[in-house]
Design a protein around this motif. Sequence first.
Motif, mmCIF file in Angstrom:
data_model
loop_
_atom_site.group_PDB
_atom_site.id
_atom_site.type_symbol
_atom_site.label_atom_id
_atom_site.label_comp_id
_atom_site.label_asym_id
_atom_site.label_seq_id
_atom_site.Cartn_x
_atom_site.Cartn_y
_atom_site.Cartn_z
ATOM 1 N N ALA A 48 -38.156 -38.643 -59.656
ATOM 2 C CA ALA A 48 -37.184 -38.977 -60.705
ATOM 3 C C ALA A 48 -36.640 -37.714 -61.357
ATOM 4 N N GLY A 49 -37.462 -36.681 -61.458
ATOM 5 C CA GLY A 49 -37.047 -35.416 -62.053
ATOM 6 C C GLY A 49 -37.851 -34.284 -61.459
ATOM 7 N N GLU A 50 -37.275 -33.076 -61.446
ATOM 8 C CA GLU A 50 -37.976 -31.946 -60.858
ATOM 9 C C GLU A 50 -37.448 -30.641 -61.434
ATOM 10 N N GLN A 51 -38.314 -29.619 -61.373
ATOM 11 C CA GLN A 51 -37.973 -28.251 -61.790
ATOM 12 C C GLN A 51 -38.621 -27.303 -60.799
ATOM 13 N N TRP A 52 -37.947 -26.191 -60.484
ATOM 14 C CA TRP A 52 -38.544 -25.203 -59.602
ATOM 15 C C TRP A 52 -37.933 -23.839 -59.866
ATOM 16 N N GLY A 53 -38.684 -22.805 -59.532
ATOM 17 C CA GLY A 53 -38.200 -21.451 -59.761
ATOM 18 C C GLY A 53 -39.313 -20.440 -59.622
ATOM 19 N N GLU A 54 -39.113 -19.270 -60.220
ATOM 20 C CA GLU A 54 -40.087 -18.177 -60.138
ATOM 21 C C GLU A 54 -40.921 -18.084 -61.408
ATOM 22 N N LEU A 55 -42.183 -17.737 -61.231
ATOM 23 C CA LEU A 55 -43.045 -17.364 -62.347
ATOM 24 C C LEU A 55 -42.886 -15.865 -62.570
ATOM 25 N N CYS A 56 -42.547 -15.478 -63.789
ATOM 26 C CA CYS A 56 -42.290 -14.060 -64.084
ATOM 27 C C CYS A 56 -43.040 -13.632 -65.335
ATOM 28 N N PHE A 57 -43.305 -12.354 -65.390
ATOM 29 C CA PHE A 57 -43.856 -11.732 -66.588
ATOM 30 C C PHE A 57 -42.875 -10.663 -67.040
ATOM 31 N N GLU A 58 -42.553 -10.649 -68.319
ATOM 32 C CA GLU A 58 -41.613 -9.654 -68.830
ATOM 33 C C GLU A 58 -42.381 -8.509 -69.479
ATOM 34 N N ASP A 59 -42.107 -7.282 -69.023
ATOM 35 C CA ASP A 59 -42.826 -6.134 -69.568
ATOM 36 C C ASP A 59 -42.173 -5.643 -70.863
ATOM 37 N N ARG A 60 -42.727 -4.601 -71.434
ATOM 38 C CA ARG A 60 -42.252 -4.117 -72.732
ATOM 39 C C ARG A 60 -40.827 -3.582 -72.677
ATOM 40 N N ALA A 61 -40.390 -3.202 -71.488
ATOM 41 C CA ALA A 61 -39.017 -2.703 -71.327
ATOM 42 C C ALA A 61 -38.022 -3.826 -71.059
ATOM 43 N N GLY A 62 -38.524 -5.068 -71.009
ATOM 44 C CA GLY A 62 -37.645 -6.212 -70.775
ATOM 45 C C GLY A 62 -37.414 -6.529 -69.314
ATOM 46 N N LYS A 63 -38.104 -5.827 -68.415
ATOM 47 C CA LYS A 63 -37.963 -6.102 -66.989
ATOM 48 C C LYS A 63 -38.825 -7.300 -66.607
ATOM 49 N N GLN A 64 -38.265 -8.189 -65.772
ATOM 50 C CA GLN A 64 -39.009 -9.353 -65.303
ATOM 51 C C GLN A 64 -39.710 -9.023 -63.991
ATOM 52 N N LEU A 65 -41.011 -9.243 -63.957
ATOM 53 C CA LEU A 65 -41.832 -8.959 -62.789
ATOM 54 C C LEU A 65 -42.218 -10.278 -62.134
ATOM 55 N N PRO A 66 -41.761 -10.570 -60.907
ATOM 56 C CA PRO A 66 -42.078 -11.840 -60.254
ATOM 57 C C PRO A 66 -43.546 -11.910 -59.845
ATOM 58 N N LEU A 67 -44.172 -13.041 -60.127
ATOM 59 C CA LEU A 67 -45.596 -13.216 -59.847
ATOM 60 C C LEU A 67 -45.884 -14.398 -58.937
ATOM 61 N N GLY A 68 -44.876 -15.163 -58.579
ATOM 62 C CA GLY A 68 -45.079 -16.340 -57.753
ATOM 63 C C GLY A 68 -43.973 -17.346 -58.006
ATOM 64 N N THR A 69 -44.118 -18.531 -57.431
ATOM 65 C CA THR A 69 -43.128 -19.582 -57.614
ATOM 66 C C THR A 69 -43.799 -20.850 -58.104
ATOM 67 N N TYR A 70 -43.009 -21.740 -58.681
ATOM 68 C CA TYR A 70 -43.545 -23.017 -59.164
ATOM 69 C C TYR A 70 -42.634 -24.166 -58.763
ATOM 70 N N TYR A 71 -43.228 -25.359 -58.689
ATOM 71 C CA TYR A 71 -42.463 -26.595 -58.510
ATOM 72 C C TYR A 71 -43.125 -27.645 -59.395
ATOM 73 N N ARG A 72 -42.310 -28.360 -60.151
ATOM 74 C CA ARG A 72 -42.813 -29.433 -61.032
ATOM 75 C C ARG A 72 -42.049 -30.717 -60.738
ATOM 76 N N MET A 73 -42.778 -31.805 -60.630
ATOM 77 C CA MET A 73 -42.179 -33.098 -60.308
ATOM 78 C C MET A 73 -42.600 -34.139 -61.326
ATOM 79 N N MET A 74 -41.664 -35.000 -61.709
ATOM 80 C CA MET A 74 -41.954 -36.088 -62.635
ATOM 81 C C MET A 74 -41.556 -37.421 -62.001
ATOM 82 N N ARG A 75 -42.416 -38.409 -62.182
ATOM 83 C CA ARG A 75 -42.111 -39.775 -61.745
ATOM 84 C C ARG A 75 -41.979 -40.677 -62.956
#
Length: 201
Positions: free
Chosen positions: A174-201
Motif C-alpha cells: 500500500a505504501g513504500e519508501q526506499w533510499g540510502e542510509l547516510c551519516f552527515e559529518d561535521r563539514a556537512g558531507k553525507q557519507l553513504p552507509l547502506g540502503t533501506y526499504y520500508r513497506m506498509m500494508r
Amino acid sequence: QAANWEFIYDRCAALAAKGRARSGDAERGGASGEAPRVLNLFAYTGGATLAARAAGADVTHVDSVKPVVSWAGENMTLSGLSGVRWIVEDALRFVRREVRRGRRYRGILLDPPAYGRGANGEKWVLEDNLCEMLECCAQLLEPEDSFLVLNLYSMGLSSTLARTAVHQAFGAPAGEQWGELCFEDRAGKQLPLGTYYRMMR
C-alpha cells in the motif's frame, strides 16, 4: 539507523493505538485487540527492538551472537523498558520454524549482514539467502495493518534491488519508501552507509 527507528516507533505506536481501539470494541462485543507483534531479525544491540517496544509492541529479538543479545538486554534495562523476548539463534532457521508454526507478525525488521555465522555455525551469505528469507517473512507478515523494514550493506546492492526483491516475495504494498542510509559529518558531507526499504500494508 535513527530514521528507521523513528519509522518503526511511529508504525508501532499507530498499530498499538488500533489494538487498544479494538480492545474497546471487544468490551462492547466487537473483535479483540492486542499489542502489535514485531519480529527483529539480525537484531544486534537492539536499537530497533527498543524503538518498537517503547511504542507498545510485543517484540521478539533474534540474533545468533549471545554476547550481543546480552548487550541488547542491558540496553533495554538502561532504557527503562522490559518484556522483550530474546532468541539466540540463526535468523533463517528461526523464521523457517515460525512458518511451520503458523505464526504472524505486524512488523518485521531485517538488518542482515553481507556475511555471517549462525549460533551453530550456519553460514549466511546475503546474495544466496535473502530471497528465501523474504519468502519466509512474506508468510509471517500480516496481510493488513503491517510493515517491513529491510537494510542492505553489501556493496553494489541498491535500494531498487531491495524493492524488487520485496515486491517479488510480498507483492505490491500500500505504501513504500526506499533510499540510502547516510551519516552527515561535521563539514556537512553525507557519507553513504547502506540502503533501506520500508513497506506498509
